[in-house]
Design a protein around this motif. Sequence first.
Motif, PDB file in Angstrom:
ATOM      1  N   ILE A 153       0.863  -1.188   0.000  1.00  0.00           N
ATOM      2  CA  ILE A 153       0.000   0.000   0.000  1.00  0.00           C
ATOM      3  C   ILE A 153       0.897   1.234   0.000  1.00  0.00           C
ATOM      4  O   ILE A 153       1.800   1.359   0.827  1.00  0.00           O
ATOM      5  N   TYR A 154       0.626   2.141  -0.920  1.00  0.00           N
ATOM      6  CA  TYR A 154       1.453   3.325  -1.098  1.00  0.00           C
ATOM      7  C   TYR A 154       0.600   4.594  -1.043  1.00  0.00           C
ATOM      8  O   TYR A 154      -0.605   4.573  -1.348  1.00  0.00           O
ATOM      9  N   LEU A 155       1.250   5.691  -0.671  1.00  0.00           N
ATOM     10  CA  LEU A 155       0.709   7.027  -0.884  1.00  0.00           C
ATOM     11  C   LEU A 155       1.328   7.528  -2.182  1.00  0.00           C
ATOM     12  O   LEU A 155       2.553   7.566  -2.316  1.00  0.00           O
ATOM     13  N   PHE A 156       0.496   7.884  -3.139  1.00  0.00           N
ATOM     14  CA  PHE A 156       1.038   8.303  -4.431  1.00  0.00           C
ATOM     15  C   PHE A 156       0.129   9.329  -5.097  1.00  0.00           C
ATOM     16  O   PHE A 156      -1.047   9.485  -4.754  1.00  0.00           O
ATOM     17  N   SER A 157       0.718  10.025  -6.046  1.00  0.00           N
ATOM     18  CA  SER A 157       0.001  11.021  -6.831  1.00  0.00           C
ATOM     19  C   SER A 157      -0.182  10.489  -8.248  1.00  0.00           C
ATOM     20  O   SER A 157       0.747   9.944  -8.850  1.00  0.00           O
ATOM     21  N   LEU A 175      -4.190  12.683  -4.948  1.00  0.00           N
ATOM     22  CA  LEU A 175      -3.520  11.807  -3.995  1.00  0.00           C
ATOM     23  C   LEU A 175      -4.350  10.555  -3.743  1.00  0.00           C
ATOM     24  O   LEU A 175      -5.574  10.624  -3.617  1.00  0.00           O
ATOM     25  N   TYR A 176      -3.661   9.436  -3.616  1.00  0.00           N
ATOM     26  CA  TYR A 176      -4.332   8.164  -3.353  1.00  0.00           C
ATOM     27  C   TYR A 176      -3.567   7.382  -2.285  1.00  0.00           C
ATOM     28  O   TYR A 176      -2.345   7.510  -2.164  1.00  0.00           O
ATOM     29  N   VAL A 177      -4.295   6.554  -1.545  1.00  0.00           N
ATOM     30  CA  VAL A 177      -3.710   5.470  -0.762  1.00  0.00           C
ATOM     31  C   VAL A 177      -4.334   4.187  -1.285  1.00  0.00           C
ATOM     32  O   VAL A 177      -5.530   3.931  -1.088  1.00  0.00           O
ATOM     33  N   LYS A 178      -3.542   3.409  -2.008  1.00  0.00           N
ATOM     34  CA  LYS A 178      -4.044   2.192  -2.649  1.00  0.00           C
ATOM     35  C   LYS A 178      -2.938   1.143  -2.676  1.00  0.00           C
ATOM     36  O   LYS A 178      -1.748   1.461  -2.528  1.00  0.00           O
ATOM     37  N   ARG A 179      -3.354  -0.088  -2.935  1.00  0.00           N
ATOM     38  CA  ARG A 179      -2.371  -1.128  -3.225  1.00  0.00           C
ATOM     39  C   ARG A 179      -1.870  -0.955  -4.656  1.00  0.00           C
ATOM     40  O   ARG A 179      -2.643  -0.639  -5.560  1.00  0.00           O
ATOM     41  N   LEU A 180      -0.571  -1.163  -4.817  1.00  0.00           N
ATOM     42  CA  LEU A 180       0.005  -1.146  -6.152  1.00  0.00           C
ATOM     43  C   LEU A 180       0.674  -2.487  -6.434  1.00  0.00           C
ATOM     44  O   LEU A 180       1.347  -3.045  -5.568  1.00  0.00           O
ATOM     45  N   ARG A 183      -0.498   4.169 -15.645  1.00  0.00           N
ATOM     46  CA  ARG A 183       0.846   4.185 -16.203  1.00  0.00           C
ATOM     47  C   ARG A 183       1.879   4.490 -15.126  1.00  0.00           C
ATOM     48  O   ARG A 183       1.681   5.375 -14.285  1.00  0.00           O
ATOM     49  N   VAL A 184       2.979   3.772 -15.147  1.00  0.00           N
ATOM     50  CA  VAL A 184       4.076   4.025 -14.218  1.00  0.00           C
ATOM     51  C   VAL A 184       4.607   5.440 -14.383  1.00  0.00           C
ATOM     52  O   VAL A 184       4.889   6.138 -13.407  1.00  0.00           O
ATOM     53  N   ASP A 185       4.708   5.905 -15.625  1.00  0.00           N
ATOM     54  CA  ASP A 185       5.271   7.233 -15.892  1.00  0.00           C
ATOM     55  C   ASP A 185       4.386   8.357 -15.362  1.00  0.00           C
ATOM     56  O   ASP A 185       4.857   9.482 -15.180  1.00  0.00           O
ATOM     57  N   ASP A 186       3.103   8.072 -15.119  1.00  0.00           N
ATOM     58  CA  ASP A 186       2.179   9.093 -14.619  1.00  0.00           C
ATOM     59  C   ASP A 186       1.916   8.950 -13.123  1.00  0.00           C
ATOM     60  O   ASP A 186       1.030   9.613 -12.579  1.00  0.00           O
ATOM     61  N   THR A 187       2.652   8.068 -12.467  1.00  0.00           N
ATOM     62  CA  THR A 187       2.443   7.777 -11.044  1.00  0.00           C
ATOM     63  C   THR A 187       3.673   8.190 -10.254  1.00  0.00           C
ATOM     64  O   THR A 187       4.788   7.782 -10.584  1.00  0.00           O
ATOM     65  N   TYR A 188       3.464   8.982  -9.221  1.00  0.00           N
ATOM     66  CA  TYR A 188       4.577   9.492  -8.415  1.00  0.00           C
ATOM     67  C   TYR A 188       4.399   9.020  -6.973  1.00  0.00           C
ATOM     68  O   TYR A 188       3.519   9.513  -6.253  1.00  0.00           O
ATOM     69  N   ILE A 189       5.205   8.051  -6.597  1.00  0.00           N
ATOM     70  CA  ILE A 189       5.114   7.477  -5.255  1.00  0.00           C
ATOM     71  C   ILE A 189       5.729   8.435  -4.259  1.00  0.00           C
ATOM     72  O   ILE A 189       6.853   8.924  -4.440  1.00  0.00           O
ATOM     73  N   LEU A 190       4.985   8.734  -3.182  1.00  0.00           N
ATOM     74  CA  LEU A 190       5.412   9.692  -2.169  1.00  0.00           C
ATOM     75  C   LEU A 190       5.806   9.024  -0.858  1.00  0.00           C
ATOM     76  O   LEU A 190       6.584   9.592  -0.089  1.00  0.00           O
ATOM     77  N   ALA A 191       5.276   7.842  -0.596  1.00  0.00           N
ATOM     78  CA  ALA A 191       5.579   7.138   0.658  1.00  0.00           C
ATOM     79  C   ALA A 191       4.956   5.745   0.590  1.00  0.00           C
ATOM     80  O   ALA A 191       4.079   5.480  -0.240  1.00  0.00           O
ATOM     81  N   ARG A 192       5.429   4.885   1.482  1.00  0.00           N
ATOM     82  CA  ARG A 192       4.820   3.559   1.615  1.00  0.00           C
ATOM     83  C   ARG A 192       4.133   3.476   2.970  1.00  0.00           C
ATOM     84  O   ARG A 192       4.695   3.910   3.994  1.00  0.00           O
ATOM     85  N   VAL A 193       2.927   2.946   2.998  1.00  0.00           N
ATOM     86  CA  VAL A 193       2.172   2.799   4.240  1.00  0.00           C
ATOM     87  C   VAL A 193       2.709   1.588   4.998  1.00  0.00           C
ATOM     88  O   VAL A 193       2.762   0.483   4.462  1.00  0.00           O
ATOM     89  N   LEU A 194       3.108   1.834   6.255  1.00  0.00           N
ATOM     90  CA  LEU A 194       3.683   0.769   7.069  1.00  0.00           C
ATOM     91  C   LEU A 194       2.714   0.222   8.109  1.00  0.00           C
ATOM     92  O   LEU A 194       2.786  -0.945   8.486  1.00  0.00           O
ATOM     93  N   LEU A 195       1.814   1.087   8.592  1.00  0.00           N
ATOM     94  CA  LEU A 195       0.947   0.687   9.705  1.00  0.00           C
ATOM     95  C   LEU A 195      -0.333   1.499   9.657  1.00  0.00           C
ATOM     96  O   LEU A 195      -0.309   2.700   9.385  1.00  0.00           O
TER      97      LEU A 195
END
Length: 286
Positions: free
Chosen positions: A230-234, A239-244, A267-279
């Motif tokens: 699960i990641y925080l990404f743009s 902004l989204y919190v989803k499984r990738l 698309r990977v090129d249109d996705t900017y990962i900002l953080a990974r959800v740990l808990l």
Amino acid sequence: MTKKKELSPELKAECEAAKSLFVSKKNALGLTQASLAEAADISAAAVAMYLNGTNPLNSKFAAVLSRLLGVPVESFSKRLAVEIAGLTSINHQDAGLSASEMVRQMLAAKGKGLSEAARANLLAAAEHSDLGGMVPVESSRPGQVGDEVWIAHYDVRAAMGGGQIPHEYPEMLQDIRVSPKHLRDLGVTFKEHFHLKMITGWGQSMAPTIKDRDPLLVDITVREFTGDGIYLFSHDDMLYVKRLQKKGKGHFKMISDNKHHDPEDIRVDDTYILARVLLVWNANLV
């Protein structure tokens, strides 16, 4: 010209924590770097050098930042919390005095070299302590586990649905104090505690794993795909919190845990990962 020596990781971590708190609270408090500079009686450039980790934080600036943000100095620097606490406990015979009275005595005895603005800031911080706004001397001691640290809350809205634009909103959970050891005992994997931040998820698409408004602990140093999770990404400026999951070479599969939401290919090129959800900090009614 001699190149300026880079700060130690510990001092840089203090600057990063201070900047995170400032960024997360400045809009709600109506603060800018210029107003912070004015309150501290320094230049805006000096403020930027503190917050960007060029210069180490000092007790004067820490006291001003603590007062303006309404947070304890310990939330961004245990080192300076202890130093400031020491200023308010000159000797044992002062034990019955308030923080502001002790600082007045200290300034009278040893503050002749300080500017009027610096004297005023230290006194203001001590008066804030009298009202319960600053960490008392005892708070600089380790807690029950012995390694508690402050984790800042990021003022963003991470949507678990159709995506949302970040803006101000009320929070159930603000900055928190936790034990890194306890987090690791729970199976949370991270390198340094100052890489951890709190955000809040909104929406139902990740239920039951993440419910609406659940606080989330994230690692902001994860800026690329490191495996299913699960990641925080743009994506598309939202902004989204989803499984990738990786799907082929150029696409992610964006997955919602709520089965009423179908997976999407992005698309990977249109996705900017900002953080990974740990808990997920679940608050379950009983």
